[in-house]
Motif scaffolding. Sequence first.
Motif, PDB file in Angstrom:
ATOM      1  N   TRP A 217       0.823  -1.215   0.000  1.00  0.00           N
ATOM      2  CA  TRP A 217       0.000   0.000   0.000  1.00  0.00           C
ATOM      3  C   TRP A 217       0.852   1.259   0.000  1.00  0.00           C
ATOM      4  N   ALA A 218       2.045   1.180   0.579  1.00  0.00           N
ATOM      5  CA  ALA A 218       2.957   2.331   0.494  1.00  0.00           C
ATOM      6  C   ALA A 218       3.379   2.560  -0.948  1.00  0.00           C
ATOM      7  N   VAL A 219       3.688   1.473  -1.665  1.00  0.00           N
ATOM      8  CA  VAL A 219       4.066   1.580  -3.082  1.00  0.00           C
ATOM      9  C   VAL A 219       2.883   2.069  -3.912  1.00  0.00           C
ATOM     10  N   ALA A 220       1.707   1.513  -3.659  1.00  0.00           N
ATOM     11  CA  ALA A 220       0.514   1.922  -4.419  1.00  0.00           C
ATOM     12  C   ALA A 220       0.196   3.393  -4.180  1.00  0.00           C
ATOM     13  N   SER A 221       0.340   3.841  -2.957  1.00  0.00           N
ATOM     14  CA  SER A 221       0.083   5.254  -2.641  1.00  0.00           C
ATOM     15  C   SER A 221       1.117   6.155  -3.319  1.00  0.00           C
ATOM     16  N   TRP A 222       2.372   5.690  -3.351  1.00  0.00           N
ATOM     17  CA  TRP A 222       3.411   6.435  -4.062  1.00  0.00           C
ATOM     18  C   TRP A 222       3.042   6.572  -5.539  1.00  0.00           C
ATOM     19  N   GLU A 234      -3.155   3.469 -14.503  1.00  0.00           N
ATOM     20  CA  GLU A 234      -3.893   2.525 -13.663  1.00  0.00           C
ATOM     21  C   GLU A 234      -2.959   1.893 -12.633  1.00  0.00           C
ATOM     22  N   ILE A 235      -3.465   1.745 -11.403  1.00  0.00           N
ATOM     23  CA  ILE A 235      -2.751   1.060 -10.333  1.00  0.00           C
ATOM     24  C   ILE A 235      -3.697  -0.002  -9.775  1.00  0.00           C
ATOM     25  N   ARG A 236      -3.187  -1.244  -9.647  1.00  0.00           N
ATOM     26  CA  ARG A 236      -4.022  -2.328  -9.118  1.00  0.00           C
ATOM     27  C   ARG A 236      -3.277  -3.031  -7.993  1.00  0.00           C
ATOM     28  N   TYR A 237      -4.002  -3.259  -6.890  1.00  0.00           N
ATOM     29  CA  TYR A 237      -3.373  -3.949  -5.765  1.00  0.00           C
ATOM     30  C   TYR A 237      -4.422  -4.358  -4.733  1.00  0.00           C
ATOM     31  N   ASP A 238      -4.256  -5.553  -4.197  1.00  0.00           N
ATOM     32  CA  ASP A 238      -4.985  -5.988  -3.008  1.00  0.00           C
ATOM     33  C   ASP A 238      -6.505  -5.843  -3.150  1.00  0.00           C
ATOM     34  N   GLY A 239      -7.022  -6.267  -4.294  1.00  0.00           N
ATOM     35  CA  GLY A 239      -8.460  -6.208  -4.505  1.00  0.00           C
ATOM     36  C   GLY A 239      -9.011  -4.828  -4.816  1.00  0.00           C
ATOM     37  N   ARG A 240      -8.126  -3.892  -5.142  1.00  0.00           N
ATOM     38  CA  ARG A 240      -8.552  -2.521  -5.455  1.00  0.00           C
ATOM     39  C   ARG A 240      -7.894  -2.038  -6.743  1.00  0.00           C
ATOM     40  N   ARG A 241      -8.518  -1.045  -7.346  1.00  0.00           N
ATOM     41  CA  ARG A 241      -7.964  -0.442  -8.564  1.00  0.00           C
ATOM     42  C   ARG A 241      -8.203   1.060  -8.551  1.00  0.00           C
ATOM     43  N   ALA A 246     -10.763   8.145 -13.766  1.00  0.00           N
ATOM     44  CA  ALA A 246     -11.784   8.253 -12.726  1.00  0.00           C
ATOM     45  C   ALA A 246     -11.115   8.385 -11.365  1.00  0.00           C
ATOM     46  N   GLY A 247     -10.051   9.181 -11.326  1.00  0.00           N
ATOM     47  CA  GLY A 247      -9.264   9.298 -10.104  1.00  0.00           C
ATOM     48  C   GLY A 247     -10.047   9.789  -8.903  1.00  0.00           C
ATOM     49  N   HIS A 248     -11.042  10.636  -9.139  1.00  0.00           N
ATOM     50  CA  HIS A 248     -11.823  11.182  -8.028  1.00  0.00           C
ATOM     51  C   HIS A 248     -12.603  10.096  -7.295  1.00  0.00           C
ATOM     52  N   ASP A 249     -12.863   8.985  -7.964  1.00  0.00           N
ATOM     53  CA  ASP A 249     -13.568   7.870  -7.332  1.00  0.00           C
ATOM     54  C   ASP A 249     -12.673   7.109  -6.365  1.00  0.00           C
ATOM     55  N   GLY A 250     -11.372   7.374  -6.447  1.00  0.00           N
ATOM     56  CA  GLY A 250     -10.447   6.698  -5.550  1.00  0.00           C
ATOM     57  C   GLY A 250     -10.257   5.232  -5.904  1.00  0.00           C
ATOM     58  N   TRP A 251     -10.076   4.408  -4.886  1.00  0.00           N
ATOM     59  CA  TRP A 251      -9.831   2.975  -5.071  1.00  0.00           C
ATOM     60  C   TRP A 251     -11.157   2.223  -5.129  1.00  0.00           C
ATOM     61  N   THR A 252     -11.421   1.572  -6.250  1.00  0.00           N
ATOM     62  CA  THR A 252     -12.647   0.809  -6.419  1.00  0.00           C
ATOM     63  C   THR A 252     -12.323  -0.683  -6.378  1.00  0.00           C
ATOM     64  N   GLU A 256      -9.667  -9.148  -9.137  1.00  0.00           N
ATOM     65  CA  GLU A 256      -8.491  -9.768  -9.736  1.00  0.00           C
ATOM     66  C   GLU A 256      -7.186  -9.051  -9.404  1.00  0.00           C
ATOM     67  N   ALA A 257      -7.262  -7.952  -8.677  1.00  0.00           N
ATOM     68  CA  ALA A 257      -6.042  -7.240  -8.301  1.00  0.00           C
ATOM     69  C   ALA A 257      -5.285  -8.061  -7.255  1.00  0.00           C
TER      70      ALA A 257
END
Length: 265
Positions: A217-222, A234-241, A246-252, A256-257
Amino acid sequence: MAIALVVGAGGWAAWSHLRPYLHGSNCEVAAAGGVVPLDLEQAANAATIAGVAFRKSLPERAVVIAYATAIQESHIRNLPYGDRDSVGIFQQRPSQGWGRVDQLRDPVYATSKFYDSLVKVKDYLDRDLHDAAQQVQRSADGTAYAPHEERAKQLAEAYTGRRPAAVRCWFSPRKRTEPRRAEAIRALHETFGTSKIPVTEEDGRHTVRVPTRRTGWAVASWAVSHAQGYGLQEIRYDGRRWRAEAGHDGWTEDEEAPSDRVIIR
Protein backbone atom coordinates in the motif's frame (compact mmCIF):
# COMPACT_ATOMS: atom_id res chain seq x y z
CA MET A 1 -40.38 6.85 -23.42
CA ALA A 2 -37.78 6.14 -26.10
CA ILE A 3 -37.05 9.86 -26.47
CA ALA A 4 -36.65 10.22 -22.70
CA LEU A 5 -34.21 7.31 -22.65
CA VAL A 6 -32.18 8.84 -25.47
CA VAL A 7 -32.09 12.23 -23.73
CA GLY A 8 -31.19 10.57 -20.43
CA ALA A 9 -28.41 8.55 -22.03
CA GLY A 10 -27.12 11.65 -23.79
CA GLY A 11 -27.15 13.64 -20.56
CA TRP A 12 -25.27 10.90 -18.73
CA ALA A 13 -22.67 10.70 -21.51
CA ALA A 14 -22.17 14.47 -21.37
CA TRP A 15 -21.87 14.39 -17.57
CA SER A 16 -19.37 11.52 -17.73
CA HIS A 17 -17.27 13.50 -20.20
CA LEU A 18 -17.36 16.74 -18.19
CA ARG A 19 -16.96 15.20 -14.74
CA PRO A 20 -13.14 14.89 -14.73
CA TYR A 21 -12.84 18.55 -15.75
CA LEU A 22 -15.24 19.71 -13.03
CA HIS A 23 -13.35 17.96 -10.23
CA GLY A 24 -10.11 19.74 -11.08
CA SER A 25 -6.88 18.32 -9.66
CA ASN A 26 -6.06 17.40 -6.08
CA CYS A 27 -5.34 14.59 -3.64
CA GLU A 28 -6.92 13.50 -0.37
CA VAL A 29 -5.73 11.35 2.48
CA ALA A 30 -8.47 9.58 4.42
CA ALA A 31 -7.64 9.35 8.12
CA ALA A 32 -9.41 8.42 11.33
CA GLY A 33 -9.69 12.09 12.25
CA GLY A 34 -10.97 13.28 8.87
CA VAL A 35 -9.70 14.03 5.39
CA VAL A 36 -6.38 15.76 4.73
CA PRO A 37 -6.31 17.65 1.39
CA LEU A 38 -3.05 17.88 -0.56
CA ASP A 39 -2.23 19.31 -3.94
CA LEU A 40 -0.41 17.13 -6.46
CA GLU A 41 3.04 18.41 -5.52
CA GLN A 42 2.47 17.95 -1.80
CA ALA A 43 1.17 14.42 -2.32
CA ALA A 44 4.17 13.42 -4.44
CA ASN A 45 6.57 14.77 -1.83
CA ALA A 46 4.66 13.12 1.01
CA ALA A 47 4.87 9.78 -0.78
CA THR A 48 8.62 10.23 -1.23
CA ILE A 49 9.16 10.98 2.45
CA ALA A 50 7.46 7.71 3.43
CA GLY A 51 9.19 5.73 0.68
CA VAL A 52 12.67 6.77 1.75
CA ALA A 53 11.83 5.65 5.29
CA PHE A 54 11.04 2.19 3.90
CA ARG A 55 14.42 2.09 2.14
CA LYS A 56 16.15 2.97 5.39
CA SER A 57 13.98 0.58 7.46
CA LEU A 58 12.84 3.40 9.74
CA PRO A 59 9.75 3.27 11.98
CA GLU A 60 6.57 5.23 11.41
CA ARG A 61 7.51 7.67 14.16
CA ALA A 62 10.45 8.87 12.07
CA VAL A 63 8.05 9.55 9.20
CA VAL A 64 5.76 11.52 11.54
CA ILE A 65 8.68 13.70 12.62
CA ALA A 66 9.69 14.24 8.99
CA TYR A 67 6.16 15.22 7.98
CA ALA A 68 5.72 17.69 10.83
CA THR A 69 9.06 19.25 9.91
CA ALA A 70 8.19 19.48 6.21
CA ILE A 71 4.76 20.96 6.94
CA GLN A 72 6.31 23.72 9.03
CA GLU A 73 9.28 24.42 6.78
CA SER A 74 7.69 24.33 3.32
CA HIS A 75 4.09 23.05 3.48
CA ILE A 76 5.61 19.88 1.93
CA ARG A 77 6.64 21.78 -1.21
CA ASN A 78 10.00 21.66 -2.94
CA LEU A 79 10.76 25.36 -2.63
CA PRO A 80 13.57 26.96 -4.68
CA TYR A 81 14.03 29.64 -2.01
CA GLY A 82 13.79 30.24 1.72
CA ASP A 83 15.35 32.06 4.64
CA ARG A 84 18.90 32.98 3.67
CA ASP A 85 20.09 30.09 1.49
CA SER A 86 17.48 27.51 2.58
CA VAL A 87 15.88 25.41 -0.16
CA GLY A 88 13.72 22.34 -0.67
CA ILE A 89 11.17 20.42 1.36
CA PHE A 90 13.05 20.72 4.65
CA GLN A 91 14.59 24.13 3.93
CA GLN A 92 18.10 22.77 4.35
CA ARG A 93 21.00 25.16 3.84
CA PRO A 94 23.96 24.43 1.56
CA SER A 95 26.09 26.75 3.69
CA GLN A 96 25.45 24.48 6.70
CA GLY A 97 26.77 21.39 4.97
CA TRP A 98 23.51 19.76 3.90
CA GLY A 99 24.57 19.55 0.25
CA ARG A 100 24.48 21.49 -2.98
CA VAL A 101 21.37 23.39 -4.02
CA ASP A 102 20.63 20.94 -6.84
CA GLN A 103 20.92 18.02 -4.41
CA LEU A 104 18.64 19.61 -1.84
CA ARG A 105 16.03 20.27 -4.54
CA ASP A 106 15.89 16.48 -5.06
CA PRO A 107 13.20 15.25 -2.62
CA VAL A 108 14.80 11.82 -2.27
CA TYR A 109 18.21 13.28 -1.43
CA ALA A 110 16.80 15.92 0.92
CA THR A 111 14.68 13.34 2.76
CA SER A 112 17.63 10.97 3.05
CA LYS A 113 19.75 13.72 4.58
CA PHE A 114 16.99 14.56 7.04
CA TYR A 115 16.68 10.95 8.20
CA ASP A 116 20.46 10.52 8.38
CA SER A 117 20.58 13.42 10.80
CA LEU A 118 17.48 12.35 12.72
CA VAL A 119 18.74 8.87 13.56
CA LYS A 120 21.86 10.43 15.09
CA VAL A 121 19.70 12.22 17.66
CA LYS A 122 19.90 10.23 20.89
CA ASP A 123 16.58 8.60 21.81
CA TYR A 124 14.80 10.50 19.03
CA LEU A 125 11.87 8.07 19.09
CA ASP A 126 11.20 8.86 22.75
CA ARG A 127 11.59 12.63 22.54
CA ASP A 128 8.76 15.07 22.03
CA LEU A 129 8.29 15.58 18.31
CA HIS A 130 9.27 19.24 18.32
CA ASP A 131 12.42 18.43 20.29
CA ALA A 132 13.52 15.69 17.88
CA ALA A 133 12.82 17.89 14.87
CA GLN A 134 14.65 20.83 16.38
CA GLN A 135 17.73 18.70 17.05
CA VAL A 136 17.91 18.17 13.28
CA GLN A 137 16.82 21.55 11.98
CA ARG A 138 18.26 23.97 14.56
CA SER A 139 15.59 26.50 13.63
CA ALA A 140 14.79 29.77 15.33
CA ASP A 141 11.75 28.33 17.13
CA GLY A 142 11.69 24.56 17.60
CA THR A 143 8.25 24.59 19.22
CA ALA A 144 6.74 25.54 15.84
CA TYR A 145 6.84 21.87 14.77
CA ALA A 146 4.55 20.69 17.58
CA PRO A 147 1.18 21.90 16.19
CA HIS A 148 1.65 19.77 13.07
CA GLU A 149 1.97 16.44 14.88
CA GLU A 150 -1.63 15.30 14.42
CA ARG A 151 -1.68 15.99 10.70
CA ALA A 152 1.73 14.34 10.38
CA LYS A 153 0.34 11.21 12.03
CA GLN A 154 -2.60 11.16 9.62
CA LEU A 155 -0.28 11.37 6.63
CA ALA A 156 2.07 8.75 8.04
CA GLU A 157 -0.55 6.09 8.65
CA ALA A 158 -1.70 6.46 5.04
CA TYR A 159 1.60 6.77 3.19
CA THR A 160 3.34 4.02 5.18
CA GLY A 161 0.50 1.70 4.24
CA ARG A 162 -0.91 1.16 7.73
CA ARG A 163 -4.26 2.49 6.51
CA PRO A 164 -4.95 0.75 3.15
CA ALA A 165 -6.36 2.63 0.15
CA ALA A 166 -6.24 5.91 2.05
CA VAL A 167 -4.64 8.06 -0.67
CA ARG A 168 -6.50 9.13 -3.77
CA CYS A 169 -5.47 11.65 -6.41
CA TRP A 170 -7.25 13.01 -9.44
CA PHE A 171 -6.42 15.49 -12.14
CA SER A 172 -8.10 17.14 -15.07
CA PRO A 173 -7.59 15.56 -18.51
CA ARG A 174 -5.83 18.81 -19.40
CA LYS A 175 -3.10 17.85 -16.92
CA ARG A 176 -2.55 14.34 -18.20
CA THR A 177 0.96 13.67 -19.43
CA GLU A 178 2.55 11.14 -21.74
CA PRO A 179 3.25 7.80 -20.02
CA ARG A 180 6.78 7.53 -18.63
CA ARG A 181 6.53 4.29 -16.71
CA ALA A 182 10.20 3.40 -17.05
CA GLU A 183 11.13 6.72 -15.43
CA ALA A 184 8.51 6.15 -12.75
CA ILE A 185 10.01 2.77 -11.89
CA ARG A 186 13.50 4.27 -11.68
CA ALA A 187 12.18 6.91 -9.28
CA LEU A 188 10.32 4.24 -7.31
CA HIS A 189 13.50 2.21 -6.95
CA GLU A 190 15.51 5.27 -5.98
CA THR A 191 12.96 5.99 -3.27
CA PHE A 192 12.21 2.52 -1.87
CA GLY A 193 15.39 0.70 -2.82
CA THR A 194 15.87 -1.71 -5.72
CA SER A 195 16.38 -4.85 -3.62
CA LYS A 196 13.25 -4.35 -1.52
CA ILE A 197 10.76 -4.09 -4.39
CA PRO A 198 11.82 -6.07 -7.48
CA VAL A 199 10.02 -5.08 -10.66
CA THR A 200 9.21 -6.95 -13.86
CA GLU A 201 7.72 -5.64 -17.11
CA GLU A 202 5.31 -7.48 -19.36
CA ASP A 203 2.28 -6.80 -21.52
CA GLY A 204 2.70 -3.02 -21.31
CA ARG A 205 2.72 -2.86 -17.54
CA HIS A 206 5.14 -3.03 -14.63
CA THR A 207 4.66 -5.42 -11.74
CA VAL A 208 6.18 -4.54 -8.37
CA ARG A 209 6.68 -7.47 -5.98
CA VAL A 210 6.04 -6.47 -2.37
CA PRO A 211 7.06 -8.38 0.78
CA THR A 212 4.16 -7.23 2.96
CA ARG A 213 0.69 -5.77 2.54
CA ARG A 214 1.81 -2.58 4.22
CA THR A 215 4.71 -2.16 1.80
CA GLY A 216 2.30 -2.81 -1.05
CA TRP A 217 0.00 0.00 0.00
CA ALA A 218 2.96 2.33 0.49
CA VAL A 219 4.07 1.58 -3.08
CA ALA A 220 0.51 1.92 -4.42
CA SER A 221 0.08 5.25 -2.64
CA TRP A 222 3.41 6.44 -4.06
CA ALA A 223 2.29 5.48 -7.57
CA VAL A 224 -1.07 7.23 -7.27
CA SER A 225 0.59 10.35 -5.88
CA HIS A 226 3.05 10.43 -8.80
CA ALA A 227 0.55 9.37 -11.46
CA GLN A 228 0.10 12.80 -12.99
CA GLY A 229 3.82 13.48 -13.23
CA TYR A 230 4.64 10.17 -14.88
CA GLY A 231 1.47 9.71 -16.91
CA LEU A 232 0.39 6.56 -15.05
CA GLN A 233 -3.05 5.32 -16.07
CA GLU A 234 -3.89 2.53 -13.66
CA ILE A 235 -2.75 1.06 -10.33
CA ARG A 236 -4.02 -2.33 -9.12
CA TYR A 237 -3.37 -3.95 -5.77
CA ASP A 238 -4.99 -5.99 -3.01
CA GLY A 239 -8.46 -6.21 -4.51
CA ARG A 240 -8.55 -2.52 -5.45
CA ARG A 241 -7.96 -0.44 -8.56
CA TRP A 242 -7.30 3.24 -9.22
CA ARG A 243 -7.71 4.72 -12.71
CA ALA A 244 -6.55 8.13 -13.90
CA GLU A 245 -9.72 8.69 -15.89
CA ALA A 246 -11.78 8.25 -12.73
CA GLY A 247 -9.26 9.30 -10.10
CA HIS A 248 -11.82 11.18 -8.03
CA ASP A 249 -13.57 7.87 -7.33
CA GLY A 250 -10.45 6.70 -5.55
CA TRP A 251 -9.83 2.97 -5.07
CA THR A 252 -12.65 0.81 -6.42
CA GLU A 253 -13.14 -2.93 -6.03
CA ASP A 254 -11.20 -5.23 -8.35
CA GLU A 255 -11.38 -8.90 -7.42
CA GLU A 256 -8.49 -9.77 -9.74
CA ALA A 257 -6.04 -7.24 -8.30
CA PRO A 258 -3.29 -9.32 -6.63
CA SER A 259 -2.18 -9.02 -3.01
CA ASP A 260 1.50 -9.92 -3.51
CA ARG A 261 2.34 -7.34 -6.19
CA VAL A 262 1.35 -3.87 -7.33
CA ILE A 263 0.50 -3.53 -11.01
CA ILE A 264 1.33 -0.19 -12.61
CA ARG A 265 0.20 0.71 -16.11
